[in-house]
Design a protein around this motif. Sequence first.
Motif, PDB file in Angstrom:
ATOM      1  N   SER A  82       0.789  -1.281   0.072  1.00 41.24           N
ATOM      2  CA  SER A  82      -0.067  -0.093   0.076  1.00 41.24           C
ATOM      3  C   SER A  82       1.003   1.185  -0.174  1.00 41.24           C
ATOM      4  CB  SER A  82      -0.969   0.099   1.264  1.00 41.24           C
ATOM      5  OG  SER A  82      -0.081  -0.030   2.517  1.00 41.24           O
ATOM      6  N   SER A  83       0.396   2.371  -0.596  1.00 41.58           N
ATOM      7  CA  SER A  83       1.030   3.752  -0.543  1.00 41.58           C
ATOM      8  C   SER A  83       0.531   4.569   0.769  1.00 41.58           C
ATOM      9  CB  SER A  83       0.845   4.203  -1.930  1.00 41.58           C
ATOM     10  OG  SER A  83       1.173   5.721  -1.633  1.00 41.58           O
ATOM     11  N   PHE A  84       1.253   5.049   1.324  1.00 43.09           N
ATOM     12  CA  PHE A  84       0.947   6.103   2.314  1.00 43.09           C
ATOM     13  C   PHE A  84       0.177   7.064   1.861  1.00 43.09           C
ATOM     14  CE2 PHE A  84       4.297   5.600   5.864  1.00 43.09           C
ATOM     15  CZ  PHE A  84       3.857   4.512   6.235  1.00 43.09           C
ATOM     16  N   MET A  85       0.048   7.450   0.614  1.00 43.05           N
ATOM     17  CA  MET A  85      -0.729   8.420   0.162  1.00 43.05           C
ATOM     18  C   MET A  85      -2.241   8.148  -0.304  1.00 43.05           C
ATOM     19  SD  MET A  85       0.668  11.457  -0.813  1.00 43.05           S
ATOM     20  CE  MET A  85      -0.528  12.032  -2.008  1.00 43.05           C
ATOM     21  N   THR A  86      -2.388   6.758  -0.204  1.00 37.49           N
ATOM     22  CA  THR A  86      -3.777   6.458  -0.468  1.00 37.49           C
ATOM     23  C   THR A  86      -4.567   5.305   0.401  1.00 37.49           C
ATOM     24  OG1 THR A  86      -2.889   4.788  -2.222  1.00 37.49           O
ATOM     25  CG2 THR A  86      -3.644   7.068  -2.829  1.00 37.49           C
ATOM     26  N   LEU A  87      -4.109   5.388   1.661  1.00 35.23           N
ATOM     27  CA  LEU A  87      -4.572   4.333   2.524  1.00 35.23           C
ATOM     28  C   LEU A  87      -6.123   4.379   2.944  1.00 35.23           C
ATOM     29  CD1 LEU A  87      -1.764   4.347   5.399  1.00 35.23           C
ATOM     30  CD2 LEU A  87      -2.180   2.473   3.740  1.00 35.23           C
ATOM     31  N   ASP A  88      -6.595   3.538   2.966  1.00 32.97           N
ATOM     32  CA  ASP A  88      -8.114   3.652   3.234  1.00 32.97           C
ATOM     33  C   ASP A  88      -8.170   3.056   4.850  1.00 32.97           C
ATOM     34  OD1 ASP A  88     -10.864   2.851   3.701  1.00 32.97           O
ATOM     35  OD2 ASP A  88     -11.286   1.619   1.794  1.00 32.97           O
ATOM     36  N   PRO A  89      -8.667   3.766   5.535  1.00 32.40           N
ATOM     37  CA  PRO A  89      -8.779   3.475   7.216  1.00 32.40           C
ATOM     38  C   PRO A  89      -9.537   2.043   7.473  1.00 32.40           C
ATOM     39  CG  PRO A  89      -9.400   5.897   6.604  1.00 32.40           C
ATOM     40  CD  PRO A  89      -9.425   5.214   5.212  1.00 32.40           C
ATOM     41  N   ALA A  90     -10.653   1.870   6.402  1.00 33.99           N
ATOM     42  CA  ALA A  90     -11.423   0.545   6.585  1.00 33.99           C
ATOM     43  C   ALA A  90     -10.574  -0.658   6.067  1.00 33.99           C
ATOM     44  CB  ALA A  90     -12.650   0.756   5.758  1.00 33.99           C
ATOM     45  N   ARG A  91      -9.597  -0.480   5.510  1.00 34.29           N
ATOM     46  CA  ARG A  91      -8.762  -1.753   4.945  1.00 34.29           C
ATOM     47  C   ARG A  91      -7.426  -1.798   5.631  1.00 34.29           C
ATOM     48  NH1 ARG A  91      -8.535  -1.413  -1.418  1.00 34.29           N
ATOM     49  NH2 ARG A  91      -7.828  -3.523  -1.113  1.00 34.29           N
ATOM     50  N   LEU A  92      -7.286  -1.292   6.858  1.00 34.44           N
ATOM     51  CA  LEU A  92      -6.081  -1.302   7.450  1.00 34.44           C
ATOM     52  C   LEU A  92      -6.055  -2.897   8.105  1.00 34.44           C
ATOM     53  CD1 LEU A  92      -5.604   2.007   9.474  1.00 34.44           C
ATOM     54  CD2 LEU A  92      -4.372   1.168   7.310  1.00 34.44           C
ATOM     55  N   SER A  93      -5.035  -3.421   8.074  1.00 31.06           N
ATOM     56  CA  SER A  93      -4.870  -4.761   8.684  1.00 31.06           C
ATOM     57  C   SER A  93      -5.119  -4.757  10.323  1.00 31.06           C
ATOM     58  CB  SER A  93      -3.550  -5.504   8.705  1.00 31.06           C
ATOM     59  OG  SER A  93      -3.134  -5.332   7.154  1.00 31.06           O
ATOM     60  N   GLN A  94      -6.082  -5.432  10.604  1.00 35.24           N
ATOM     61  CA  GLN A  94      -6.537  -5.641  12.198  1.00 35.24           C
ATOM     62  C   GLN A  94      -6.026  -7.120  12.844  1.00 35.24           C
ATOM     63  OE1 GLN A  94     -10.502  -4.548  12.789  1.00 35.24           O
ATOM     64  NE2 GLN A  94     -10.206  -4.816  15.180  1.00 35.24           N
ATOM     65  N   PHE A  95      -5.393  -6.878  13.747  1.00 29.09           N
ATOM     66  CA  PHE A  95      -5.222  -8.094  14.749  1.00 29.09           C
ATOM     67  C   PHE A  95      -5.570  -8.008  16.100  1.00 29.09           C
ATOM     68  CE2 PHE A  95      -1.737  -7.738  11.546  1.00 29.09           C
ATOM     69  CZ  PHE A  95      -1.365  -9.172  11.400  1.00 29.09           C
ATOM     70  N   ASP A  96      -6.113  -8.937  16.519  1.00 31.27           N
ATOM     71  CA  ASP A  96      -6.700  -9.131  18.012  1.00 31.27           C
ATOM     72  C   ASP A  96      -5.381  -9.422  19.075  1.00 31.27           C
ATOM     73  OD1 ASP A  96      -5.800 -11.707  17.903  1.00 31.27           O
ATOM     74  OD2 ASP A  96      -7.885 -12.587  17.806  1.00 31.27           O
ATOM     75  N   ALA A  97      -6.003  -9.242  20.350  1.00 33.11           N
ATOM     76  CA  ALA A  97      -4.593  -9.471  21.046  1.00 33.11           C
ATOM     77  C   ALA A  97      -3.646 -10.467  21.154  1.00 33.11           C
ATOM     78  CB  ALA A  97      -5.427  -9.207  22.514  1.00 33.11           C
ATOM     79  N   ALA A  98      -4.197 -11.580  20.608  1.00 31.49           N
ATOM     80  CA  ALA A  98      -3.271 -12.844  20.395  1.00 31.49           C
ATOM     81  C   ALA A  98      -2.655 -12.828  19.077  1.00 31.49           C
ATOM     82  CB  ALA A  98      -4.441 -13.888  20.395  1.00 31.49           C
ATOM     83  N   MET A  99      -2.769 -11.543  18.441  1.00 30.36           N
ATOM     84  CA  MET A  99      -1.954 -11.407  17.115  1.00 30.36           C
ATOM     85  C   MET A  99      -2.725 -12.241  16.035  1.00 30.36           C
ATOM     86  SD  MET A  99       0.084  -8.962  17.383  1.00 30.36           S
ATOM     87  CE  MET A  99      -1.159  -8.261  18.273  1.00 30.36           C
ATOM     88  N   ASN A 100      -3.920 -12.540  16.117  1.00 31.86           N
ATOM     89  CA  ASN A 100      -4.763 -13.263  14.876  1.00 31.86           C
ATOM     90  C   ASN A 100      -5.396 -12.170  14.026  1.00 31.86           C
ATOM     91  OD1 ASN A 100      -4.399 -15.922  15.976  1.00 31.86           O
ATOM     92  ND2 ASN A 100      -5.740 -15.301  17.616  1.00 31.86           N
ATOM     93  N   LEU A 101      -4.812 -12.301  12.624  1.00 35.42           N
ATOM     94  CA  LEU A 101      -5.411 -11.205  11.598  1.00 35.42           C
ATOM     95  C   LEU A 101      -7.063 -11.538  11.581  1.00 35.42           C
ATOM     96  CD1 LEU A 101      -4.695  -9.239   9.538  1.00 35.42           C
ATOM     97  CD2 LEU A 101      -4.752 -10.985   8.002  1.00 35.42           C
ATOM     98  N   VAL A 102      -7.675 -10.444  12.163  1.00 40.04           N
ATOM     99  CA  VAL A 102      -9.142 -10.774  12.048  1.00 40.04           C
ATOM    100  C   VAL A 102      -9.968  -9.438  11.374  1.00 40.04           C
ATOM    101  CG1 VAL A 102      -9.063 -11.368  14.615  1.00 40.04           C
ATOM    102  CG2 VAL A 102      -9.290  -8.867  14.202  1.00 40.04           C
TER     103      VAL A 102
END
Length: 216
Positions: A47-67
């Motif tokens: 991804s480019s820092f210029m065009t990041l979509d807040p809704a598409r950021l990678s999200q991990f839970d506290a156990a470091m699972n991609l959710v």
Amino acid sequence: MSASSDLRESICMFARSLHERGLTHGSTGNISARTPDGGLLVTPTGSSFMTLDPARLSQFDAAMNLVGGDRPTKEMPLHRAFYDTRSTAGAIVHLHSCHSVALSMMPDANEDDFLPHLTPYPIMKLGRVKLLPYFMPGDAAIGEAIRGLAGKRSAVMLANHGPVVAGKDLEAAVYAIEELEASAQLAMMTRGLGPKALSGDQVRQLVETFDVEWDA
């Protein structure tokens, strides 16, 4: 707006600002930040820092699972290493900023104290920056090298690659990495000109007055 939504917006805002000012380019650089529930938000791979979509950021839970979100940056090993070894880390910023990379390639670069002591703020915000050797981007060995520092440094410089800074929150990490790049630019501008650096006593005064992590 929730705290998580605010954080998503802040990551994208700071990322765009860093890109617009030439502190990283193309699809380089990555950011992560702790969420209120102990998880992480991370900029996606490619991804480019210029065009990041807040809704598409990678999200991990506290156990470091991609959710949620897109696939995360391939530099997750370095982010995980900082979070695992520095309990105070609330955000990590990694850039491919030009002057710090240039300074890292100089044959006399100081591995244990990368930035010359030219101005006070890099000392106050970063302490001593560790210069690590070159690793291929995404190599898990970067994370192992950071773990080897046992949480004693808030910033490292990856030779021929770019700086990585951990801060107590996103704002602190961004401001600190800006200081790192500005200090490296000043060092390159004055290289070979014999600039008058801060004295040892002046550095010690800063370290003591602002409670800087230094002797590690």
